[in-house]
Design a protein around this motif. Structure first.
Motif, PDB file in Angstrom:
ATOM      1  N   SER A   1       0.332   0.226  -1.741  1.00 27.81           N
ATOM      2  CA  SER A   1       0.733  -0.529  -1.047  1.00 27.81           C
ATOM      3  C   SER A   1       0.087  -2.025  -1.645  1.00 27.81           C
ATOM      4  O   SER A   1      -1.105  -1.908  -1.088  1.00 27.81           O
ATOM      5  CB  SER A   1       0.636   0.002   0.573  1.00 27.81           C
ATOM      6  OG  SER A   1       0.585  -0.974   1.639  1.00 27.81           O
ATOM      7  N   ARG A   2       1.165  -2.726  -1.395  1.00 30.17           N
ATOM      8  CA  ARG A   2       0.657  -4.890  -2.019  1.00 30.17           C
ATOM      9  C   ARG A   2       1.009  -4.766  -0.980  1.00 30.17           C
ATOM     10  O   ARG A   2       1.814  -5.766  -1.134  1.00 30.17           O
ATOM     11  CB  ARG A   2       0.901  -4.695  -3.097  1.00 30.17           C
ATOM     12  CG  ARG A   2       0.926  -3.673  -4.083  1.00 30.17           C
ATOM     13  CD  ARG A   2       1.134  -4.298  -5.838  1.00 30.17           C
ATOM     14  NE  ARG A   2       0.664  -3.324  -6.742  1.00 30.17           N
ATOM     15  CZ  ARG A   2       0.495  -3.156  -7.959  1.00 30.17           C
ATOM     16  NH1 ARG A   2       1.582  -4.344  -9.212  1.00 30.17           N
ATOM     17  NH2 ARG A   2       0.640  -1.964  -8.730  1.00 30.17           N
ATOM     18  N   PRO A   3      -0.062  -5.608   0.062  1.00 26.05           N
ATOM     19  CA  PRO A   3       0.349  -5.681   1.315  1.00 26.05           C
ATOM     20  C   PRO A   3       0.313  -7.438   0.895  1.00 26.05           C
ATOM     21  O   PRO A   3      -0.098  -8.181   0.376  1.00 26.05           O
ATOM     22  CB  PRO A   3      -0.950  -6.330   2.250  1.00 26.05           C
ATOM     23  CG  PRO A   3      -1.699  -4.301   1.632  1.00 26.05           C
ATOM     24  CD  PRO A   3      -1.162  -4.476   0.311  1.00 26.05           C
ATOM     25  N   SER A   4       1.920  -7.760   1.536  1.00 27.24           N
ATOM     26  CA  SER A   4       2.368  -9.504   1.642  1.00 27.24           C
ATOM     27  C   SER A   4       2.501 -10.283   2.313  1.00 27.24           C
ATOM     28  O   SER A   4       3.452 -10.331   2.736  1.00 27.24           O
ATOM     29  CB  SER A   4       3.539  -9.332   0.236  1.00 27.24           C
ATOM     30  OG  SER A   4       3.078  -8.731  -0.898  1.00 27.24           O
ATOM     31  N   PRO A   5       1.608 -10.926   3.084  1.00 28.08           N
ATOM     32  CA  PRO A   5       1.820 -11.463   4.813  1.00 28.08           C
ATOM     33  C   PRO A   5       2.087 -12.824   4.405  1.00 28.08           C
ATOM     34  O   PRO A   5       1.667 -13.051   3.342  1.00 28.08           O
ATOM     35  CB  PRO A   5       0.348 -10.902   5.619  1.00 28.08           C
ATOM     36  CG  PRO A   5      -0.380 -11.123   4.187  1.00 28.08           C
ATOM     37  CD  PRO A   5      -0.352 -10.070   3.291  1.00 28.08           C
ATOM     38  N   HIS A   6       3.113 -13.115   5.757  1.00 29.30           N
ATOM     39  CA  HIS A   6       2.731 -14.977   5.414  1.00 29.30           C
ATOM     40  C   HIS A   6       1.354 -15.630   5.198  1.00 29.30           C
ATOM     41  O   HIS A   6      -0.106 -14.675   5.771  1.00 29.30           O
ATOM     42  CB  HIS A   6       3.461 -15.481   7.103  1.00 29.30           C
ATOM     43  CG  HIS A   6       4.283 -14.090   7.303  1.00 29.30           C
ATOM     44  ND1 HIS A   6       5.887 -14.332   5.997  1.00 29.30           N
ATOM     45  CD2 HIS A   6       5.195 -14.054   8.436  1.00 29.30           C
ATOM     46  CE1 HIS A   6       6.755 -13.857   6.740  1.00 29.30           C
ATOM     47  NE2 HIS A   6       6.222 -13.255   8.247  1.00 29.30           N
TER      48      HIS A   6
ATOM     49  N   LEU B   1      -5.965  -8.560   5.699  1.00 30.12           N
ATOM     50  CA  LEU B   1      -6.863  -9.399   4.691  1.00 30.12           C
ATOM     51  C   LEU B   1      -6.484  -9.059   3.524  1.00 30.12           C
ATOM     52  O   LEU B   1      -7.575  -9.156   2.080  1.00 30.12           O
ATOM     53  CB  LEU B   1      -8.036  -7.974   4.636  1.00 30.12           C
ATOM     54  CG  LEU B   1      -8.809  -8.084   5.734  1.00 30.12           C
ATOM     55  CD1 LEU B   1     -10.249  -6.887   5.839  1.00 30.12           C
ATOM     56  CD2 LEU B   1      -8.901  -9.695   5.644  1.00 30.12           C
ATOM     57  N   GLU B   2      -4.987  -8.694   2.817  1.00 27.47           N
ATOM     58  CA  GLU B   2      -4.076  -8.284   1.065  1.00 27.47           C
ATOM     59  C   GLU B   2      -5.263  -7.687   0.329  1.00 27.47           C
ATOM     60  O   GLU B   2      -5.120  -7.869  -0.686  1.00 27.47           O
ATOM     61  CB  GLU B   2      -4.528  -9.832   0.649  1.00 27.47           C
ATOM     62  CG  GLU B   2      -3.857 -11.066   1.731  1.00 27.47           C
ATOM     63  CD  GLU B   2      -3.376 -12.084   1.511  1.00 27.47           C
ATOM     64  OE1 GLU B   2      -2.536 -12.699   0.314  1.00 27.47           O
ATOM     65  OE2 GLU B   2      -3.906 -13.425   1.666  1.00 27.47           O
ATOM     66  N   VAL B   3      -6.044  -6.595   1.113  1.00 27.59           N
ATOM     67  CA  VAL B   3      -6.298  -5.622   0.434  1.00 27.59           C
ATOM     68  C   VAL B   3      -5.320  -4.562  -0.042  1.00 27.59           C
ATOM     69  O   VAL B   3      -5.384  -3.681   0.756  1.00 27.59           O
ATOM     70  CB  VAL B   3      -7.597  -4.696   1.438  1.00 27.59           C
ATOM     71  CG1 VAL B   3      -8.146  -3.755   0.461  1.00 27.59           C
ATOM     72  CG2 VAL B   3      -8.428  -6.098   1.700  1.00 27.59           C
TER      73      VAL B   3
ATOM     74  N   LYS C   1     -16.362  -6.667   7.560  1.00 21.06           N
ATOM     75  CA  LYS C   1     -17.224  -6.899   6.940  1.00 21.06           C
ATOM     76  C   LYS C   1     -17.427  -6.720   5.380  1.00 21.06           C
ATOM     77  O   LYS C   1     -17.985  -8.296   4.809  1.00 21.06           O
ATOM     78  CB  LYS C   1     -18.634  -5.972   7.414  1.00 21.06           C
ATOM     79  CG  LYS C   1     -19.420  -6.109   6.623  1.00 21.06           C
ATOM     80  CD  LYS C   1     -21.172  -4.740   6.967  1.00 21.06           C
ATOM     81  CE  LYS C   1     -22.156  -5.276   6.390  1.00 21.06           C
ATOM     82  NZ  LYS C   1     -22.854  -4.242   6.853  1.00 21.06           N
ATOM     83  N   ASN C   2     -16.499  -5.973   4.086  1.00 15.12           N
ATOM     84  CA  ASN C   2     -16.881  -6.347   3.465  1.00 15.12           C
ATOM     85  C   ASN C   2     -15.827  -7.066   2.701  1.00 15.12           C
ATOM     86  O   ASN C   2     -15.463  -7.175   1.264  1.00 15.12           O
ATOM     87  CB  ASN C   2     -17.118  -5.377   2.669  1.00 15.12           C
ATOM     88  CG  ASN C   2     -18.406  -4.116   2.995  1.00 15.12           C
ATOM     89  OD1 ASN C   2     -18.238  -4.326   2.109  1.00 15.12           O
ATOM     90  ND2 ASN C   2     -17.817  -3.251   3.892  1.00 15.12           N
ATOM     91  N   TYR C   3     -14.612  -7.285   3.332  1.00 17.72           N
ATOM     92  CA  TYR C   3     -13.560  -7.983   2.638  1.00 17.72           C
ATOM     93  C   TYR C   3     -12.801  -9.795   3.707  1.00 17.72           C
ATOM     94  O   TYR C   3     -11.980  -9.135   2.763  1.00 17.72           O
ATOM     95  CB  TYR C   3     -12.146  -6.923   2.575  1.00 17.72           C
ATOM     96  CG  TYR C   3     -12.151  -5.918   1.985  1.00 17.72           C
ATOM     97  CD1 TYR C   3     -12.161  -5.976   0.267  1.00 17.72           C
ATOM     98  CD2 TYR C   3     -12.671  -4.474   2.315  1.00 17.72           C
ATOM     99  CE1 TYR C   3     -12.680  -4.771  -0.707  1.00 17.72           C
ATOM    100  CE2 TYR C   3     -13.580  -3.685   1.216  1.00 17.72           C
ATOM    101  CZ  TYR C   3     -13.668  -3.951   0.011  1.00 17.72           C
ATOM    102  OH  TYR C   3     -13.426  -3.070  -0.851  1.00 17.72           O
ATOM    103  N   GLY C   4     -13.639  -9.712   4.560  1.00 18.63           N
ATOM    104  CA  GLY C   4     -12.987 -10.395   5.399  1.00 18.63           C
ATOM    105  C   GLY C   4     -14.216 -11.701   5.512  1.00 18.63           C
ATOM    106  O   GLY C   4     -13.957 -12.402   4.958  1.00 18.63           O
TER     107      GLY C   4
END
Length: 269
Positions: free
Chosen positions: A69-74, A191-193, A266-269
């Motif tokens: 999954s490659r998240p692509s939010p607005h 978080l687009e992770v 905590k780690n990515y946000g």
């Protein structure tokens, strides 16, 4: 609408996520115990609240396929910029299948491709064919509304872009219809992770249950030779609980959706 991840907020988010599952009639629950997993990973550009992306994830669960999954939010840029370059437009879902050389934008075309290439009958079941009529449209809008209340935009677009992609993709084990898995997927999305989504669909009626209680009141036994048995023995050390996150970047392995969400923040946000 921002809902905090405290005890009350988490209950509310879980209720909303459960509503989405009920409105979809339980799709994204059951799947084959013997999936036809391709040699090269399927790549899906998507975002969690998109109703067309949801249809793809439901079909993926039915086929019990893993995918990247490659998240692509607005408002996002980590994957959204490369999506525009690859697809020619910023539109999700977008599937890349390096096994067949296909790159597909239309959601129904993606579903037909998946069933043609990765199901034993090589045909799309009627319930996964393009929905028709006002009722289907209303259900799609209603299921997206709950997710939209929790946000469909990138939480920290500038920080996400500066951070970039994790050195190694995270691994998430679960299935589409689980409200607890949905909450974790939503957090990964905003978080687009990027992550590898390992579908571990329910394979038999004994797998059905909620909050740790299954219909089978005796000792739980997955289908012998099935995907759940393999995951339980090879990945979870004899336990079967979802969601389950593995982050190879920090050597972290953890259960419990609320704990996972806090970890990701905590780690990515």
């Amino acid at each position: 609408m921002i809902i905090l991840n405290n005890a009350l907020g988490f209950r509310l988010k879980t209720l909303q996520a459960t509503t989405s599952t009920l409105l979809r009639g339980g799709r994204g629950n059951m799947g084959t115990p013997t999936p036809m997993q391709p040699e090269k990973s399927l790549i899906l550009y998507e975002h969690e609240a998109c109703p067309y992306s949801r249809r793809i994830r439901e079909a993926m669960t039915h086929l019990n396929l893993d995918y990247e999954s490659r998240p692509s939010p607005h408002k996002g840029h980590v994957y959204r910029d490369e999506l525009k370059e690859l697809a020619g437009k910023v539109q999700v879902p977008f599937l890349i299948d390096e096994n067949t050389g296909d790159k597909i934008l239309d959601s129904q075309a993606i579903i037909d491709h998946l069933f043609t290439n990765y199901s034993k009958k090589a045909t799309t079941p009627e319930k996964y064919q393009k929905p028709n009529g006002d009722n289907a449209t209303l259900i799609n809008k209603a299921t997206s509304a709950a997710s939209m209340m929790r946000g469909i935009k990138s939480d920290y677009p500038k920080k996400n872009k500066a951070r970039g992609k994790p050195d190694k993709p995270l691994h998430l084990y679960g299935f589409e219809a689980s409200p607890f898995c949905r909450l974790v997927r939503e957090k990964l999305c905003v978080l687009e992770v990027g992550y590898i989504n390992h579908n571990v669909a329910r394979e038999q009626i004994e797998d059905i249950g909620a909050f740790g209680i299954r219909l089978n009141l005796g000792q739980y036994k997955p289908i012998k030779g099935g995907k759940r048995e393999r995951i339980m023995n090879e990945v979870m050390d004899g336990k079967l609980q979802f969601p389950y996150l593995i982050d190879p970047n920090t050597d972290t392995k953890m259960f419990e959706s609320r704990d996972i969400i806090n970890y990701l923040d905590k780690n990515y946000g």
